[in-house]
Scaffold this motif. Structure first.
Motif, PDB file in Angstrom:
ATOM      1  N   GLU A 243      15.936  21.713  -6.142  1.00 53.04           N
ATOM      2  CA  GLU A 243      15.574  20.389  -5.639  1.00 53.04           C
ATOM      3  C   GLU A 243      15.109  19.483  -6.775  1.00 53.04           C
ATOM      4  O   GLU A 243      15.533  18.335  -6.909  1.00 53.04           O
TER       5      GLU A 243
ATOM      6  N   ARG B 220      20.581  20.253   4.903  1.00 53.92           N
ATOM      7  CA  ARG B 220      20.531  18.811   5.148  1.00 53.92           C
ATOM      8  C   ARG B 220      19.734  18.100   4.075  1.00 53.92           C
ATOM      9  O   ARG B 220      20.160  17.081   3.543  1.00 53.92           O
TER      10      ARG B 220
ATOM     11  N   LYS C 100      21.456  18.308   0.525  1.00 61.90           N
ATOM     12  CA  LYS C 100      22.658  17.463   0.498  1.00 61.90           C
ATOM     13  C   LYS C 100      22.256  15.991   0.403  1.00 61.90           C
ATOM     14  O   LYS C 100      22.795  15.247  -0.414  1.00 61.90           O
ATOM     15  N   ALA C 101      21.279  15.591   1.229  1.00 56.27           N
ATOM     16  CA  ALA C 101      20.841  14.196   1.208  1.00 56.27           C
ATOM     17  C   ALA C 101      20.321  13.818  -0.174  1.00 56.27           C
ATOM     18  O   ALA C 101      20.666  12.768  -0.723  1.00 56.27           O
ATOM     19  N   GLN C 102      19.514  14.702  -0.765  1.00 55.84           N
ATOM     20  CA  GLN C 102      18.959  14.380  -2.077  1.00 55.84           C
ATOM     21  C   GLN C 102      20.052  14.356  -3.149  1.00 55.84           C
ATOM     22  O   GLN C 102      19.997  13.558  -4.081  1.00 55.84           O
TER      23      GLN C 102
ATOM     24  N   LEU D  81      23.158  13.472  -2.693  1.00 56.05           N
ATOM     25  CA  LEU D  81      23.891  12.208  -2.548  1.00 56.05           C
ATOM     26  C   LEU D  81      23.084  11.043  -3.098  1.00 56.05           C
ATOM     27  O   LEU D  81      23.629  10.123  -3.698  1.00 56.05           O
ATOM     28  N   GLN D  82      21.766  11.113  -2.915  1.00 50.29           N
ATOM     29  CA  GLN D  82      20.916  10.047  -3.445  1.00 50.29           C
ATOM     30  C   GLN D  82      20.932  10.024  -4.968  1.00 50.29           C
ATOM     31  O   GLN D  82      20.918   8.985  -5.596  1.00 50.29           O
ATOM     32  N   SER D  83      20.949  11.194  -5.560  1.00 52.32           N
ATOM     33  CA  SER D  83      20.858  11.265  -7.019  1.00 52.32           C
ATOM     34  C   SER D  83      22.179  10.993  -7.717  1.00 52.32           C
ATOM     35  O   SER D  83      22.203  10.387  -8.781  1.00 52.32           O
ATOM     36  N   TYR D  84      23.265  11.504  -7.128  1.00 52.74           N
ATOM     37  CA  TYR D  84      24.526  11.437  -7.877  1.00 52.74           C
ATOM     38  C   TYR D  84      25.577  10.547  -7.225  1.00 52.74           C
ATOM     39  O   TYR D  84      26.685  10.433  -7.728  1.00 52.74           O
TER      40      TYR D  84
ATOM     41  N   ILE E 164      26.732   8.632  -3.186  1.00 52.72           N
ATOM     42  CA  ILE E 164      27.037   9.034  -1.819  1.00 52.72           C
ATOM     43  C   ILE E 164      28.511   9.412  -1.664  1.00 52.72           C
ATOM     44  O   ILE E 164      28.874  10.174  -0.775  1.00 52.72           O
TER      45      ILE E 164
ATOM     46  N   LEU F  98      30.028  12.847  -0.674  1.00 56.22           N
ATOM     47  CA  LEU F  98      30.274  13.356   0.683  1.00 56.22           C
ATOM     48  C   LEU F  98      31.558  14.165   0.715  1.00 56.22           C
ATOM     49  O   LEU F  98      31.646  15.209   1.367  1.00 56.22           O
TER      50      LEU F  98
ATOM     51  N   SER G 136      32.293  18.136   1.580  1.00 60.72           N
ATOM     52  CA  SER G 136      33.259  18.567   2.588  1.00 60.72           C
ATOM     53  C   SER G 136      34.222  19.603   2.005  1.00 60.72           C
ATOM     54  O   SER G 136      34.550  20.602   2.647  1.00 60.72           O
TER      55      SER G 136
END
Lengths: 617, 475
Positions: free
Chosen positions: A382, A414, A417-419, A421-424, A426, A429, A433
């Motif tokens: 994280e 969850r 994944k959210a973090q 996408l925030q860092s590198y 969106i 996604l 997948s």
């Protein structure tokens, strides 16, 4: 250096024949378009081509100018254009555009496409659709196999990995079968073929049918055994940080087609140097399989020896000096050059890898493999993501966590994944997948037992919507079962015991004694047992698809063929790492085998994950 | 006669093997009328019973199927019963002979249940197939029937796909009925040659309507994946996520934002819908911030000119930017860290890490301090951090924090070992000395005395301590 091993290890077959064959065939194809012509080459074919031919060879066969395929309008003024490409729709579309532009401008040229290693119907369909079928002649250059070293042969098809395992496209099965057929016809007949994986099975079948197509074998076999393995049987090994010299060099500098480019930070000058890395390089050959911690000691010893050799000059008379210059000096200078390059590379590696971050990274990897302090690992990952350091390393750790733990807890999945996408970005996604589809990064199915899964399969019959069908399939997604496998195969040596990396006791040395690569362990076990007997539980956990078949060779010949029986060809479908090759070399020395690695491409964690990224157009 | 043979083959080879996966209308009817439907269970209530029920039902269908088999023997083109030894030998050796002695046995490569499926591929295909702009092909110009009567038209599906694989002449023209086409496709799939599978699919695409082709592909996972990949490569296919991916091709930020907005209505999963919403909001935000900051009027922009635009940067980069250039703005402004933090639900840990990086870069040690200050109910200030203080020290040190700032944070590290090692690394002598004192480690103190300057304040402090008999040293 534990190089000695068993002394009776058999000699490897000579693979330079493969290069000659490929070259001759290319020349033949070029001659099919007589006269001067410009040649357009796919970027990723340039290095492989370099290994078997040079510009002079091409010029001798009336190639005028060489261009790289860039999918842009061309400037060539030649009357004949030849395209040497991989069978990709994009490239063929571009060629069609070139032809159609010429047509519109009333320009007459002859065009030839040489597809390698084979053409695809889909490509010809594009030519047809674009109305240029017939204007362009098509040929196939069956350049399947490029020997990178005495014991490494590459198909140089990195796309095999994504297309087979992610897209589910079996277009390369035939090519892999063809490659095997070529080896079989030159160095066979094989007496045993083992394999594991869905693709391995198909490749075996494809090869078998191609061989049956009228080949009679009478020659002395040089390769007795073959082992086919799918990359998805073991994703963990290629995702671990490499710490053996050759693997480290690949991780950091990226070895391309057996050659590496050392930049100014290594050469300590202002220019870069390209070096071939293979057994011809005497210095490299001695350190390539060593754990990095031994490399420095070895190199400094080597440097001292070199100094002594140079020092011999002192007190020589003229005659001796003359002999020294003509016999030894050249070799010494060559060694000197190589030595300073590898010392430079090692220093550079040291600088990068002794940082605190790398130590923590390795510690996390080892904890994950061991299943020890997993929560700490999760928070390390994280924080790694939060600090926006290496996007690939973050992904690599996430995948290792998922593979070792049979998926992430839904809550962790969850949140991480959210973090991420925030860092590198969106747009990743799509990457997530892809990773999910591959089973590399998944959510744990809470409390899912076999019964529930079966009931879901049963339910398929009356589910009207296709969406549910998909859901049920993804719940069947392959479990890695790593913990259980690791226990059964003893992949994690007991902790607390001292592991002397200078005198490795097993293949775990390639990961600092922390982990025996699963892929290589399977090969060891199957060779030892001469099949899969006794490994039923293991193959069940690996999703099956194992096989072991023997050709109908009669026993009388077995005495003559004893040597070839200890030559084992291992074919990795979807790529293998240098660390795995080092491990197999070690196994070979221990057990008196010689391994030949055939791979669709050399891979490492970076390449493997980059192939699955989808954050660019 | 031929027609009936085709039919049998269909029952035996293709229909039977696919039965478990099919959701044909007949099956549905069967389900609705079967006695099992009298049991009404809620979906999740009793899955076990449902499973058994399904299994029994499947078995019963298979039994029916077998009955059919008994009635009529399946016959191949040559008239031999399908599945008989002579048939299979002929089949594998129709055009070639095996080399006898060295031959390897065949292994079963029939694909089992697909190993995995993306959360999207199938259901989103529905959308893809109805949404994509139709690519109209000129109807195949078919040769007159009379021309098809040459020897090519006699090739069976097996022969045809085998010829295709070997690159020999073949003809697909004669496969005109849907059954023939599907037989051809299934034969190609069983050969495991992606090239041939795609070739057949291209033919089917040209000669079947999208709806029919898709309906049939739905029950043929391998063929479906080849088809999707082919469309992807041809640039004709827009799966759900592929459609979203289109935004990467749009250079103009305004159009990109509008495109993302249009993506919001796509049927994403709940989680992904939130991420796409964030993506849209973020770009919208960045466009506003960019318009204001481009002029660079505020003093901070003159002092630290921007190196790049903030457009299309990740969220955390945007937060860092905001902490760097817009720190302390009221929460109401779009560019303020507080607003970004709240809008995008950024965790405390993430926020502190990013703000710390930005403020330390600017050497605003006061801001750094206030990040960690918390007041307890008595009004005392205490430092608290969601990330380890050793990490804080690491970040401060990388930004060349002055000794006393560094010292303060080294002192906050909980773990004495870690505190000691960092204190030694950054030469925070007082901390080292105090820690050894707390650990009652007199020996280490004496060792450390050798590392400090003779006669310095630290030297004297150590001297005082080791001579202090009040302390109960452990050594």
């Amino acid at each position: 250096m534990a190089q000695s091993g068993r002394r009776d290890a058999p000699e490897l077959p000579d693979f330079s024949l493969l290069k000659r064959l490929a070259r001759d065939q290319l020349i033949y194809l070029l001659e099919q378009l007589p006269g001067r012509k410009d040649l357009f080459i796919d970027a990723d074919l340039m290095s492989p081509l370099d290994r078997i031919a040079n510009v002079t060879t091409l010029k001798q066969h009336e190639v005028d100018k060489l261009y790289k395929v860039e999918l842009k309008p061309i400037v060539s003024t030649a009357d004949q254009l030849c395209f040497l490409i991989r069978p990709r729709i994009q490239t063929v579309k571009w060629i069609s555009d070139v032809v159609n532009l010429d047509k519109a401008a009333g320009r007459l040229r002859r065009y030839k496409i040489i597809f390698t290693p084979q053409k695809f119907y889909a490509c010809e369909a594009v030519l047809e659709e674009q109305g240029v079928f017939g204007d362009v002649t098509c040929d196939e250059w069956a350049f399947y196999l490029l020997p990178l070293d005495d014991d490494i042969i590459s198909l140089e098809l990195p796309e095999f990995f994504r297309e087979n395992f992610l897209e589910g496209d079996q277009r390369w099965v035939g090519a892999a079968g063809g490659a095997l057929r070529l080896i079989h016809s030159l160095y066979g007949p094989f007496s045993k073929v083992y394999g594991i994986g869905q693709c391995a099975k198909m490749v075996y079948e494809s090869w078998r049918e191609q061989v049956e197509d009228g080949e009679q074998k009478t020659q002395q076999p040089e390769i007795g055994n073959v082992f086919l393995i799918d990359r998805d049987v073991d994703f963990i090994t290629p995702l671990c940080s490499q710490v053996v010299y050759e693997g480290l060099v690949d991780d950091i500098f990226r070895i391309k087609c057996g050659s590496v480019e050392f930049g100014p930070e290594v050469t300590s000058s202002d220019k870069s140097i390209k070096v071939m890395l293979n057994s011809q390089d005497k210095v490299f050959n001695e350190i390539r399989n060593e754990h990095f911690s031994n490399v420095f000691g070895f190199l400094s010893q080597k440097a001292r020896n070199l100094q002594t050799a140079y020092d011999k000059r002192r007190g020589m008379d003229i005659q001796q000096m003359k002999a020294f210059v003509s016999e030894e000096l050249k070799g010494l200078k060559q060694e000197h050059r190589l030595l300073s390059l590898h010392i430079g590379a090692s220093e550079c590696i040291m600088k990068k890898k002794t940082k605190q971050d790398f130590q923590e990274l390795l510690k996390t990897e080892h904890s994950l493999l061991e299943g020890f302090e997993v929560r700490e690992c999760v928070s390390f990952i994280e924080e790694h993501i939060n600090r926006q350091i290496s996007m690939i390393d973050s992904l690599r750790l996430l995948c290792l966590l998922s593979l070792t733990e049979n998926g992430l807890l839904p809550k962790d999945y969850r949140s991480l994944k959210a973090q991420y996408l925030q860092s590198y970005g969106i747009e990743h996604l799509l990457t997530f997948s892809n990773l999910k589809q591959m089973g590399l990064l998944v959510e744990q199915q809470p409390g899912e037992t076999l019964t529930v899964m079966e009931s879901k399969v049963g339910k398929l019959v009356n589910d009207k919507t296709a969406g549910k069908l998909t859901d049920a399939f993804s719940s069947l997604a392959k479990k890695s079962n790593f913990r259980a496998l690791s226990k059964r195969l003893v992949l994690i040596p007991k902790s607390g015991e001292e592991y002397d990396l200078r005198v490795p006791r097993d293949m775990a040395y390639i990961f600092s004694g922390a982990y025996v690569p699963l892929s290589c362990k399977l090969i060891e076990q199957v060779l030892e047992r001469d099949g899969w007997t006794g490994l039923e539980e293991i193959t069940r956990m690996l999703n099956g698809h194992e096989f072991a078949v023997s050709g109908g060779a009669n026993g009388t010949e077995s005495r003559i063929k004893a040597d070839s029986q200890r030559i084992v060809l291992v074919m990795f479908l979807g790529g293998c790492t240098y660390s795995e090759i080092s491990a197999l070399r070690f196994l070979g020395r221990e057990r008196g085998y010689k391994f030949i690695v055939v791979t669709t491409a050399i891979t490492n964690s970076g390449r493997l994950l980059e192939a699955l990224l989808d954050n660019h157009p | 006669k031929r027609v009936s043979v085709v039919l049998f083959c269909q029952t035996g080879v293709y229909y039977g093997s696919k039965l478990e996966l099919r959701a044909k209308p007949e099956d549905d009817e069967y389900w609705n009328s079967s006695k099992f439907s009298a049991f009404t269970f809620d979906d999740e209530d009793d899955e076990f019973t449902k499973m058994k029920e399904s299994k029994r039902a499947v078995n019963s269908i298979l039994v029916d199927d077998d009955d059919d088999d008994d009635d009529v023997e399946k016959v191949s083109w040559s008239g031999e019963p399908i599945g008989s030894i002579s048939w299979s030998v002929k089949e594998t050796a129709s055009s070639f002979r095996s080399s006898g002695e060295q031959s390897f046995p065949k292994i079963d490569t029939a694909p089992s249940l697909p190993k995995q499926g993306s959360g999207y591929s199938l259901s989103s295909l529905f959308k893809a197939f109805t949404d994509t702009s139709t690519r109209a092909y000129a109807p195949e110009l078919r040769k007159p029937k009379s021309e098809c009567k040459d020897y090519m038209s006699d090739w069976s599906p097996e022969e045809t796909v085998r010829r295709m694989r070997k690159g020999r002449a073949y003809s697909l023209e004669r496969f005109r009925s849907l059954q023939d086409k599907l037989l051809l496709l299934d034969e190609a799939v069983s050969l495991h040659d992606g090239n041939v599978i795609t070739a057949v699919l291209i033919y089917l695409k040209r000669s079947l309507s999208k709806e029919i082709l898709f309906r049939e592909l739905m029950v043929r996972e391998v063929a479906l994946r080849h088809y999707v990949h082919y469309l992807k490569e041809m640039g004709e296919q827009k799966l759900l996520l592929m459609q979203y991916k289109e935004h990467l091709n749009i250079k103009d930020e305004g159009r990109r934002r509008d495109f993302l907005k249009s993506c919001l209505s796509l049927p994403f999963s709940q989680d992904d819908a939130m991420h796409v919403q964030d993506h849209y909001t973020l770009l919208e935000r960045q466009i506003i911030i960019e318009a204001n900051d481009k002029r660079g009027e505020a003093e901070i922009f003159r002092k630290y000119p921007r190196k790049a635009s903030i457009l299309n940067m990740p969220l955390i980069t945007t937060l860092y930017y905001s902490c760097f250039y817009h720190y302390g703005e009221p929460e109401g402004t779009f560019s303020s860290p507080a607003n970004i933090r709240k809008t995008f639900r950024i965790s405390e840990k993430q926020y502190i890490l990013t703000a710390l990086g930005a403020r330390a870069k600017l050497k605003s040690w006061f801001d750094v301090d206030s990040l960690f200050n918390t007041k307890n109910w008595l009004g005392y200030t205490k430092k608290r951090s969601p990330i380890g203080f050793h990490r804080v020290v690491d970040i401060l040190q990388k930004n060349n924090a002055p000794a006393q700032v560094l010292q303060e944070y080294v002192n906050l590290i909980d773990d004495p070992e870690l505190r000691l090692s960092l204190a030694q690394k950054y030469k925070c002598h007082d901390i080292v000395i105090d820690t050894y004192k707390d650990l009652k480690d007199r020996q280490q103190l004496i060792v450390y005395q050798g590392k400090v300057e003779r006669g310095s304040h630290e030297d004297r402090k150590i001297e005082e301590l080791i001579n202090n008999m009040q302390i109960r040293w452990k050594n």
